[in-house]
Structures are given as structure tokens and as C-alpha cells.
Scaffold this motif. Structure first.
Motif, PDB file in Angstrom:
ATOM      1  N   THR A  44       0.809  -1.226   0.000  1.00  0.00           N
ATOM      2  CA  THR A  44       0.000   0.000   0.000  1.00  0.00           C
ATOM      3  C   THR A  44       0.834   1.264   0.000  1.00  0.00           C
ATOM      4  OG1 THR A  44      -0.132  -0.100   2.421  1.00  0.00           O
ATOM      5  CG2 THR A  44      -1.929  -1.108   1.170  1.00  0.00           C
ATOM      6  N   ASP A  45       2.148   1.129   0.023  1.00  0.00           N
ATOM      7  CA  ASP A  45       3.020   2.298  -0.038  1.00  0.00           C
ATOM      8  C   ASP A  45       3.297   2.619  -1.505  1.00  0.00           C
ATOM      9  OD1 ASP A  45       4.901   4.282   0.162  1.00  0.00           O
ATOM     10  OD2 ASP A  45       6.437   3.052   1.135  1.00  0.00           O
ATOM     11  N   PRO A  46       2.802   3.752  -2.019  1.00  0.00           N
ATOM     12  CA  PRO A  46       3.030   4.053  -3.435  1.00  0.00           C
ATOM     13  C   PRO A  46       4.468   4.399  -3.755  1.00  0.00           C
ATOM     14  CG  PRO A  46       1.988   5.918  -2.338  1.00  0.00           C
ATOM     15  CD  PRO A  46       2.027   4.796  -1.344  1.00  0.00           C
ATOM     16  N   GLY A  47       5.296   4.653  -2.727  1.00  0.00           N
ATOM     17  CA  GLY A  47       6.684   5.020  -2.966  1.00  0.00           C
ATOM     18  C   GLY A  47       6.790   6.422  -3.531  1.00  0.00           C
ATOM     19  N   THR A  48       7.990   6.798  -3.874  1.00  0.00           N
ATOM     20  CA  THR A  48       8.199   8.146  -4.399  1.00  0.00           C
ATOM     21  C   THR A  48       8.081   8.213  -5.913  1.00  0.00           C
ATOM     22  OG1 THR A  48      10.595   7.771  -4.485  1.00  0.00           O
ATOM     23  CG2 THR A  48       9.699   8.758  -2.474  1.00  0.00           C
ATOM     24  N   ASP A  49       7.998   7.063  -6.566  1.00  0.00           N
ATOM     25  CA  ASP A  49       7.907   7.041  -8.021  1.00  0.00           C
ATOM     26  C   ASP A  49       6.665   6.260  -8.426  1.00  0.00           C
ATOM     27  OD1 ASP A  49       8.127   6.821 -10.729  1.00  0.00           O
ATOM     28  OD2 ASP A  49      10.176   6.033 -10.751  1.00  0.00           O
ATOM     29  N   PRO A  50       5.598   6.937  -8.826  1.00  0.00           N
ATOM     30  CA  PRO A  50       4.364   6.207  -9.164  1.00  0.00           C
ATOM     31  C   PRO A  50       4.535   5.261 -10.340  1.00  0.00           C
ATOM     32  CG  PRO A  50       4.226   8.519  -9.846  1.00  0.00           C
ATOM     33  CD  PRO A  50       5.456   8.389  -8.990  1.00  0.00           C
ATOM     34  N   ASN A  51       5.534   5.509 -11.183  1.00  0.00           N
ATOM     35  CA  ASN A  51       5.775   4.609 -12.305  1.00  0.00           C
ATOM     36  C   ASN A  51       6.349   3.276 -11.838  1.00  0.00           C
ATOM     37  OD1 ASN A  51       5.618   4.402 -15.223  1.00  0.00           O
ATOM     38  ND2 ASN A  51       7.849   4.299 -15.215  1.00  0.00           N
ATOM     39  N   GLY A  52       6.997   3.268 -10.683  1.00  0.00           N
ATOM     40  CA  GLY A  52       7.628   2.048 -10.194  1.00  0.00           C
ATOM     41  C   GLY A  52       6.657   1.026  -9.656  1.00  0.00           C
ATOM     42  N   ASN A  53       5.458   1.464  -9.221  1.00  0.00           N
ATOM     43  CA  ASN A  53       4.483   0.549  -8.636  1.00  0.00           C
ATOM     44  C   ASN A  53       3.296   0.294  -9.546  1.00  0.00           C
ATOM     45  OD1 ASN A  53       5.523  -0.394  -6.288  1.00  0.00           O
ATOM     46  ND2 ASN A  53       4.481   1.032  -4.942  1.00  0.00           N
ATOM     47  N   ARG A  54       3.403   0.699 -10.803  1.00  0.00           N
ATOM     48  CA  ARG A  54       2.268   0.498 -11.696  1.00  0.00           C
ATOM     49  C   ARG A  54       2.010  -0.993 -11.904  1.00  0.00           C
ATOM     50  NH1 ARG A  54       2.387   4.390 -16.787  1.00  0.00           N
ATOM     51  NH2 ARG A  54       0.377   3.346 -17.011  1.00  0.00           N
ATOM     52  N   SER A  55       0.774  -1.312 -12.254  1.00  0.00           N
ATOM     53  CA  SER A  55       0.381  -2.721 -12.247  1.00  0.00           C
ATOM     54  C   SER A  55       1.145  -3.557 -13.268  1.00  0.00           C
ATOM     55  CB  SER A  55      -1.127  -2.841 -12.482  1.00  0.00           C
ATOM     56  OG  SER A  55      -1.507  -2.295 -13.719  1.00  0.00           O
ATOM     57  N   PHE A  56       1.607  -2.945 -14.370  1.00  0.00           N
ATOM     58  CA  PHE A  56       2.340  -3.771 -15.325  1.00  0.00           C
ATOM     59  C   PHE A  56       3.715  -4.154 -14.807  1.00  0.00           C
ATOM     60  CE2 PHE A  56       3.441   0.541 -16.958  1.00  0.00           C
ATOM     61  CZ  PHE A  56       4.817   0.456 -17.005  1.00  0.00           C
ATOM     62  N   ARG A  57       4.145  -3.526 -13.707  1.00  0.00           N
ATOM     63  CA  ARG A  57       5.398  -3.918 -13.071  1.00  0.00           C
ATOM     64  C   ARG A  57       5.157  -4.849 -11.873  1.00  0.00           C
ATOM     65  NH1 ARG A  57       9.304  -0.463 -15.108  1.00  0.00           N
ATOM     66  NH2 ARG A  57       8.558   1.513 -15.947  1.00  0.00           N
ATOM     67  N   ASN A  58       3.903  -5.096 -11.568  1.00  0.00           N
ATOM     68  CA  ASN A  58       3.512  -5.877 -10.406  1.00  0.00           C
ATOM     69  C   ASN A  58       3.633  -7.373 -10.734  1.00  0.00           C
ATOM     70  OD1 ASN A  58       2.189  -7.145  -8.304  1.00  0.00           O
ATOM     71  ND2 ASN A  58       0.488  -5.705  -8.246  1.00  0.00           N
ATOM     72  N   LYS A  59       4.391  -8.091  -9.947  1.00  0.00           N
ATOM     73  CA  LYS A  59       4.594  -9.515 -10.190  1.00  0.00           C
ATOM     74  C   LYS A  59       3.451 -10.375  -9.663  1.00  0.00           C
ATOM     75  CE  LYS A  59       9.639  -9.146 -10.197  1.00  0.00           C
ATOM     76  NZ  LYS A  59      10.919  -9.587  -9.587  1.00  0.00           N
ATOM     77  N   GLY A  60       2.559  -9.783  -8.880  1.00  0.00           N
ATOM     78  CA  GLY A  60       1.477 -10.571  -8.318  1.00  0.00           C
ATOM     79  C   GLY A  60       0.314 -10.721  -9.270  1.00  0.00           C
ATOM     80  N   ASN A  61      -0.552 -11.700  -9.002  1.00  0.00           N
ATOM     81  CA  ASN A  61      -1.808 -11.880  -9.719  1.00  0.00           C
ATOM     82  C   ASN A  61      -2.902 -11.396  -8.792  1.00  0.00           C
ATOM     83  OD1 ASN A  61      -3.937 -12.670 -11.316  1.00  0.00           O
ATOM     84  ND2 ASN A  61      -3.118 -14.711 -11.740  1.00  0.00           N
ATOM     85  N   ARG A  62      -3.437 -10.197  -9.067  1.00  0.00           N
ATOM     86  CA  ARG A  62      -4.297  -9.515  -8.102  1.00  0.00           C
ATOM     87  C   ARG A  62      -5.568  -9.028  -8.791  1.00  0.00           C
ATOM     88  NH1 ARG A  62      -2.690  -9.352  -2.809  1.00  0.00           N
ATOM     89  NH2 ARG A  62      -2.861  -7.089  -2.558  1.00  0.00           N
ATOM     90  N   GLY A  63      -6.714  -9.428  -8.275  1.00  0.00           N
ATOM     91  CA  GLY A  63      -8.003  -8.986  -8.798  1.00  0.00           C
ATOM     92  C   GLY A  63      -8.707  -8.077  -7.812  1.00  0.00           C
ATOM     93  N   GLY A  64      -9.631  -7.270  -8.312  1.00  0.00           N
ATOM     94  CA  GLY A  64     -10.377  -6.347  -7.471  1.00  0.00           C
ATOM     95  C   GLY A  64     -11.677  -6.962  -6.992  1.00  0.00           C
ATOM     96  N   ILE A  65     -12.799  -6.539  -7.589  1.00  0.00           N
ATOM     97  CA  ILE A  65     -14.117  -7.078  -7.254  1.00  0.00           C
ATOM     98  C   ILE A  65     -14.521  -8.044  -8.361  1.00  0.00           C
ATOM     99  CG2 ILE A  65     -16.545  -6.531  -6.894  1.00  0.00           C
ATOM    100  CD1 ILE A  65     -15.649  -3.781  -5.897  1.00  0.00           C
ATOM    101  N   ILE A  66     -14.739  -9.311  -8.008  1.00  0.00           N
ATOM    102  CA  ILE A  66     -15.070 -10.348  -8.986  1.00  0.00           C
ATOM    103  C   ILE A  66     -16.380 -11.008  -8.555  1.00  0.00           C
ATOM    104  CG2 ILE A  66     -14.223 -12.329 -10.267  1.00  0.00           C
ATOM    105  CD1 ILE A  66     -12.384  -9.839 -10.394  1.00  0.00           C
TER     106      ILE A  66
END
Length: 686
Positions: free
Chosen positions: A474-496
Motif C-alpha cells: 500500500t506504499d506508493p513510494g516516491t515514483d508512481p511509475n515504479g508501482n504500476r500494475s504492469f510492473r507488479n509480479k502478483g496476480n491480483r483482482g479487485g471485485i469479482i
């Protein structure tokens, strides 16, 4: 991801939509000198200085006083610049050479003093033949920062009888085309957008110096249609917020300055990149200047308080828009604050007077849209019998107790770390206290989806006024480009929410809801009757996790009926669409912002009675709105009164749709054509 970027970059090079004032502009020769200023602009600037007019007289005096003609700069063969300048081997020397060459060329032009011309020429001659390459993290960025500065100096010298010899010009040209251009030509939209702003700026400059119209057109096309963070529409949102607003204001101003610099160069050649997107560059500058001067514009995400010092990037933007009749009060204040110490920027902002004055300036109108998502204000009162749950308590237990009674369960402000997927029972309202209520599925749970339906016949459920965070922390860090979902290694869904038959789920409402950074779908509803998505912010959902790219989206609805999607923000899916509806009926998409998605803005397949109206659909990498043919086409669709612009293919594309109305839409800058309405049973292959 590499394959996606290859595909997207191929799109960026595929063609260009004309935004010139006339079709003849493509065939015309370049104006020389023709980068920051034309010959008329330069002559007018020179006259202002020589007449002693302010602020140009003082800016020139400061510029001249800053120049040390005895400066010796060593040229490097291999320039290496790492992140934030560590390491930095030769980078400072190159930057100083470029800036000093431009300064000396300006002073030579204004005064006619040959010693300044000789110094500028010596600086430009020092690097060709010595410089072989750039390396390390900031290689492209450093080349982009310096390329347009060197070219501005070169244009001035080449077209002012300065004594720059043809063989030296040829060597300099060789450096541009053999060292600079091969490094820059593929752009780098995966980085924060200031990178591509600078690259575009330099490629435009190289193209003009070289007289290469195809190269120039390619850079303009990337300015308009570049993927990921690469275009003006990816960098500046309709409200004026910038892609890096959550990072720090130094990088924001750098990015704005580079995109504006590219537009300044294009303007000299008769290409207007300033007015596009409702004066998009002006919106970015005004939003940022407002914040730096103490204002509090709304930001999707925490706006950064870092690096809030005003940079010297405002003068030209202020002068340009004022001349065009657009008044920017915060930009003016910023320019006024910087000007007393500024030098070159004051001089290079001068344009020859317009033949026909623009008249009294008008204030820039408010940006498109309104606040959507969990940050939006609400007038709905929480019932007196609501159950409040703190982050330390169990939301699942509270929901189970409230099931079937139409009670509210209110998640208090804070991060609610879910130990397992939250299962929503029927007959409840799950609410938060706005943007500070965050539901976050613990990655250690080993589960994909944050929220699912507890039963196949889910009904009468509302989720509102909270954030569902799909990132792995939940920490966005100082670079929003670094935490964007296409860089996210997890498989994460929202409301299904899924059922086994159409209409088995009923009456599902999502209000003032933010769902972001999910690699799977943000919201996926399958088999429901009565679905309302109102004033939601679905952003950065739909990456390349299995089952693969272009199959998950910000919002995906299948086998649903009686659907209303209103006043929502459906943006920046890194591999998917803003909204996709498949085998649905009676769907109304109304007054939404659908922008910056890597696939289509709106994807409709095998549906009936679908309306898309009064939406802003811009900057999507494929077509803005697609009615796709699979086995059957869509029937009775109405696409009307939308603003559909600067999408990577068509504005609206439709194949084998029956009884479809596409009318009263406004189009601008869609790469292929405004519309492609075909009766052909054409199947999209990729």
C-alpha cells in the motif's frame, strides 16, 4: 511485457494524423533557423534588446555576463550517467557544452561579436569524432536533454554567417545521426513521461536540422499517440494533473518543460501542438503552477510535496498562450517570479508579433470531468444503525452479521488488511469513509481476488466510498511509475462477482469507488441484472497476467443486463480496455472519462441495446470505441455526442453491427480515421 511494448512502439511509428494548418504543410520545406525561433522571431528579439526594452535588455545583460569565453571543456568518448547522476562521467561536460554553445550563439546573433561565434563553433566541433556512445541508466535522457540544445546552437550558427565550415557541419551532422539518433529513435515510454517529452524534443530538433520530414512526422506522431507514458495525453490528464504529480514537482516541471519545448519547436514549423486537447499543455502548467504557488488542486493519488521550487520553464508558455488569447494566471505569476534571474529563456520566448492580435485573453476553462472515485464528495448520510469496523476488526464478520437486513457496514479510515478474500453476502451496503479507507488483500493469503460474491444468487449489494488497492503493498513510494500494475509480479483482482446464469445476481451498485493497480480485472461482473457503476475511479487495472494481455480490463461485464455506467473514470489500463462489455444487453455508458488505456477505450462485443454518450474517449492505444464482430455483431447500438480524440487507431470502429447509430461525435487526431463503420464480418486477429 516486452512484446507489448514492441507492438505499441510499432504503432507509434506506423503513421501520423495531420494537425497542420493546411495539407500542404507536409510538402513544405523546413523554416531555417527553425527550432525555438524563426528568423523573424530572432530579428524581433534582437530589436527589443537593442532598443533597451525590458525584460529583454536585462536578460541579455545577465546572459552575456554569465559567459566565460575562456572556459575549456573536455570531450568524452564514452558518456556514462546513472540514476540521479551517479555515476556521471562526461555528462556534466556535455550539458555545459550544449548550454554554453547556445548562449554564445545567441550573444553572437544579437551583438555580431565574432568571438562568441568562434566559441560556440569550438564547442560544437569538440564532440564529433570524440563522442562514441552513451551508457548507464540515464543514457537516453542525457542525450535527449542535450540534443535539442546543441541543435538550437547549430541552427543559429549555420544560418547566421557565423563562419562554421561545411566540413565541420558535416561532422556535427554525423554525430547527430550516428550517436544521438540511434539511441533516441525507439523512445522510452516505459520510463516516466519526462523521458519521452525530452526525446521527442530532440528528435524534432534533429529532424529540422537534417531536413528530414519523415523523422519530424514520426516525432509529432509520438507526441500525440505514444504508448504507456509517451504522449502528451499520457503525461497530462484532462484536469491538468500530470503523470508524475505524485512523484515530485521537479520532475513534473521537467516533463512539462520538455513537452512544451517540443511544441515550441513544432510551432516554428507551423505545427500547433499547443491547442490540442483543450490546450492540454496549458492545463498541465496551470495545474502545477497553482500547486507550487500554494493552491490545492485535486490529485488522483497523494500529490508530492517534494521539489516545489519553481523552475525556469514558464516564460515561453506564458508568452505563447497570452498571444493566443488564453490567460493563465498561475503561469503568469510563476513566470513573473522566475524572470528577474532568468537569461536565455526570456530571449528565446520572443515571437514576432501576430499580424492579427488575438484580442483580450480569456481565462482557461476548467478541465474535463469531475472528481470520481473514493475522493468524491457525497451527500448520502450513513444510517444511524450502521456498524462501524476499524482496521483492527473483521470486516467479514460484520458483513456476515448484517447479511440480508440491508444494513450498512462502514469501514473506518485506515488500511484494512484482509487475511483472505472478502466474501460479500446479499442485502448489505459496504461503505468506507472516503479515500482514506483502503481494503488491501494480504499477499500472504495466496489468493487473487480482494472481493467476491458469497453466493451464486447475490442480490441487493452496494459497495461505496472506499479504495480497493490491488498493488502488492500500500506504499506508493516516491515514483508512481515504479508501482504500476504492469510492473507488479502478483496476480491480483479487485471485485469479482460471478454467477452461473444471466440475471441470477441482481441489483449490484458501485458508487464513489476506487479500484486501482489490479493485474487482473478491476471490477468483473458476470451474469447480473441491474448493475450500476456511478462516479467510480477504475484506474491501472488489467495487466498481462494469465490468461494474458487484452483479456482483463478496468471494468469487464459479461452476460449482464440493465447496466448503467455513469460519471466514472476508466483510465490507464496497461494492457486492457477502460470498459469491456461482452454479451450484455441494455447497457448505458454515460458521461465517463475513458482515457490512456493500452487496448480499446470501450470494447463492445455481441451486445444489444448499448448506448455510449457524452463521454471523453482519448489517448487509447487502439480505437477509442470498438464494436467487435465475433460470431454475431452487436445490435441496436447508439454512439453519440462523445469527444473521441487522439486514439491510436480509429475514433469509432464497428464491424457487422446491426441498426447502429454513430452520430454527433466530435473527432480530433485519431491516427487512422475518425470512423470505420463496416458491414463486413471482420474478426480482429490481435
Amino acid at each position: 511485457m516486452k512484446k507489448l511494448f514492441t507492438r505499441l512502439l510499432a504503432f507509434a511509428a506506423a503513421g501520423i494524423i495531420s494537425i497542420f494548418s493546411s495539407s500542404a504543410a507536409f510538402a513544405q520545406q523546413f523554416v531555417h533557423p527553425g527550432l525555438n525561433q524563426s528568423a523573424k522571431d530572432l530579428a524581433y528579439m534582437k530589436s527589443l534588446v537593442q532598443q533597451g526594452q525590458e525584460p529583454w535588455k536585462s536578460a541579455f545583460e545577465r546572459l552575456k555576463a554569465s559567459i566565460n569565453l575562456d572556459t575549456n571543456i573536455q570531450a568524452y568518448t564514452h558518456i556514462m550517467r546513472g540514476p540521479y547522476g551517479k555515476p556521471n562521467i562526461g555528462g556534466n561536460e556535455l550539458s555545459k557544452s550544449a548550454g554554453l554553445a547556445y548562449d554564445c550563439a545567441l550573444v553572437w546573433y544579437i551583438t555580431g561579436d565574432k568571438q562568441y561565434a568562434r566559441k560556440a563553433i569550438a564547442l560544437l566541433n569538440a564532440w564529433p569524432g570524440t563522442l562514441w556512445d552513451f551508457d548507464y541508466n540515464d543514457a537516453k535522457l542525457l542525450a535527449a536533454w542535450t540534443g535539442h540544445v546543441l541543435c538550437n546552437a547549430a541552427e543559429l550558427l549555420r544560418y547566421s554567417n557565423a563562419g562554421w565550415q561545411p566540413e565541420d557541419i558535416d561532422r556535427f551532422t554525423g554525430m547527430l545521426m550516428e550517436v544521438y539518433y540511434p539511441l533516441l529513435r525507439f523512445y522510452y515510454p516505459q520510463a516516466n513521461g519526462n523521458w519521452d517529452g525530452a526525446i521527442i524534443h530532440s528528435i524534432l530538433s534533429i529532424a529540422i536540422f537534417m531536413g528530414n520530414r519523415a523523422m519530424y512526422n514520426n516525432a509529432v506522431d509520438h507526441f500525440l499517440h505514444g504508448p504507456v507514458n509517451g504522449s502528451i495525453f499520457k503525461y497530462i490528464f484532462p484536469t491538468g494533473q500530470c503523470q508524475e504529480s505524485m512523484r515530485d514537482q521537479g520532475h513534473v516541471q521537467l516533463g512539462l518543460g520538455e513537452f512544451a519545448g517540443a511544441a515550441q519547436v513544432a510551432w516554428t514549423q507551423g505545427t500547433d501542438l499547443f491547442s490540442i486537447g483543450d490546450n492540454r499543455i496549458a492545463r498541465g502548467f496551470e495545474y502545477t503552477a497553482d500547486f507550487l504557488l500554494g493552491g490545492q488542486p485535486y490529485c488522483y493519488g497523494p500529490i508530492s510535496q517534494r521539489a516545489k521550487q519553481l523552475r525556469d520553464d514558464y516564460e515561453y508558455v506564458y508568452r505563447h498562450y497570452t498571444a493566443q488569447g488564453v490567460y493563465l494566471p498561475h503561469v503568469k505569476q510563476a513566470a513573473d517570479a522566475v524572470r528577474p534571474k532568468a537569461t536565455r529563456s526570456v530571449l528565446t520566448a520572443v515571437r514576432a508579433p501576430l499580424r492579427k492580435p488575438a484580442g483580450k485573453p480569456d481565462t482557461l476553462l476548467a478541465g474535463t470531468g469531475h472528481i470520481a472515485g473514493a475522493g468524491a464528495p457525497t451527500t448520502t448520510a450513513i444510517p444511524a444503525d450502521a456498524v462501524f469496523v476499524t482496521p483492527e476488526q473483521s470486516l467479514q464478520e460484520a458483513l456476515d452479521k448484517a447479511a440480508g437486513a440491508n444494513h450498512w457496514v462502514v469501514a473506518r479510515k485506515g488500511i484494512h488488511k484482509l487475511p483472505a478474500t472478502l466474501k460479500i453476502p446479499s442485502g448489505v451496503t459496504l461503505a468506507g469513509e472516503g479515500i482514506e479507507t483502503v481494503l488491501f488483500l494480504d499477499p500472504a493469503a495466496g489468493m487473487r481476488d480482494a472481493v467476491v460474491n458469497a453466493a451464486d444468487d447475490l442480490h441487493d449489494v452496494t459497495i461505496r466510498d472506499l479504495v480497493i488497492e490491488g498493488a502488492v503493498n500500500t506504499d506508493p513510494g516516491t515514483d508512481p511509475n515504479g508501482n504500476r500494475s504492469f510492473r507488479n509480479k502478483g496476480n491480483r483482482g479487485g471485485i469479482i462477482f460471478r454467477s452461473e446464469a444471466p440475471g441470477k445476481m441482481q441489483h449490484l451498485r458501485f458508487i464513489n469507488l476506487t479500484v486501482q493497480n489490479c493485474t487482473y480485472n478491476g471490477i468483473f461482473v458476470s451474469g447480473a441484472a441491474g448493475v450500476e457503476v456511478n462516479n467510480c475511479n477504475l484506474n491501472e487495472n488489467g495487466s498481462s497476467v494469465v490468461p494474458g494481455p487484452m483479456l482483463q480490463h478496468n471494468l469487464l461485464l459479461t452476460h449482464c443486463s440493465n447496466v448503467s455506467i455513469r460519471s466514472s473514470r476508466l483510465d490507464t489500463s496497461p494492457y486492457g480496455s477502460g470498459v469491456a462489455v461482452d454479451q450484455c444487453r441494455d447497457v448505458n455508458i454515460d458521461s465517463c472519462e475513458i482515457a490512456r488505456n493500452a487496448y480499446y477505450g470501450v470494447l463492445i462485443a455481441t451486445c444489444s441495446n448499448v448506448t455510449v454518450k457524452d463521454c471523453l474517449v482519448e489517448g487509447n492505444d487502439r480505437s477509442g470505441i470498438m464494436l467487435e464482430f465475433l460470431h454475431r455483431g452487436t445490435t441496436h447500438a447508439s454512439i453519440r455526442n462523445n469527444r473521441v480524440r487522439y486514439n491510436g487507431e480509429y475514433g469509432v470502429a464497428s464491424y457487422a453491427a446491426v441498426n447502429t447509430e454513430v452520430t454527433h461525435n466530435s473527432y480530433a487526431g485519431n491516427r487512422k480515421a475518425p470512423e470505420n463503420i463496416s458491414s463486413e464480418k471482420h474478426i480482429i486477429l490481435q
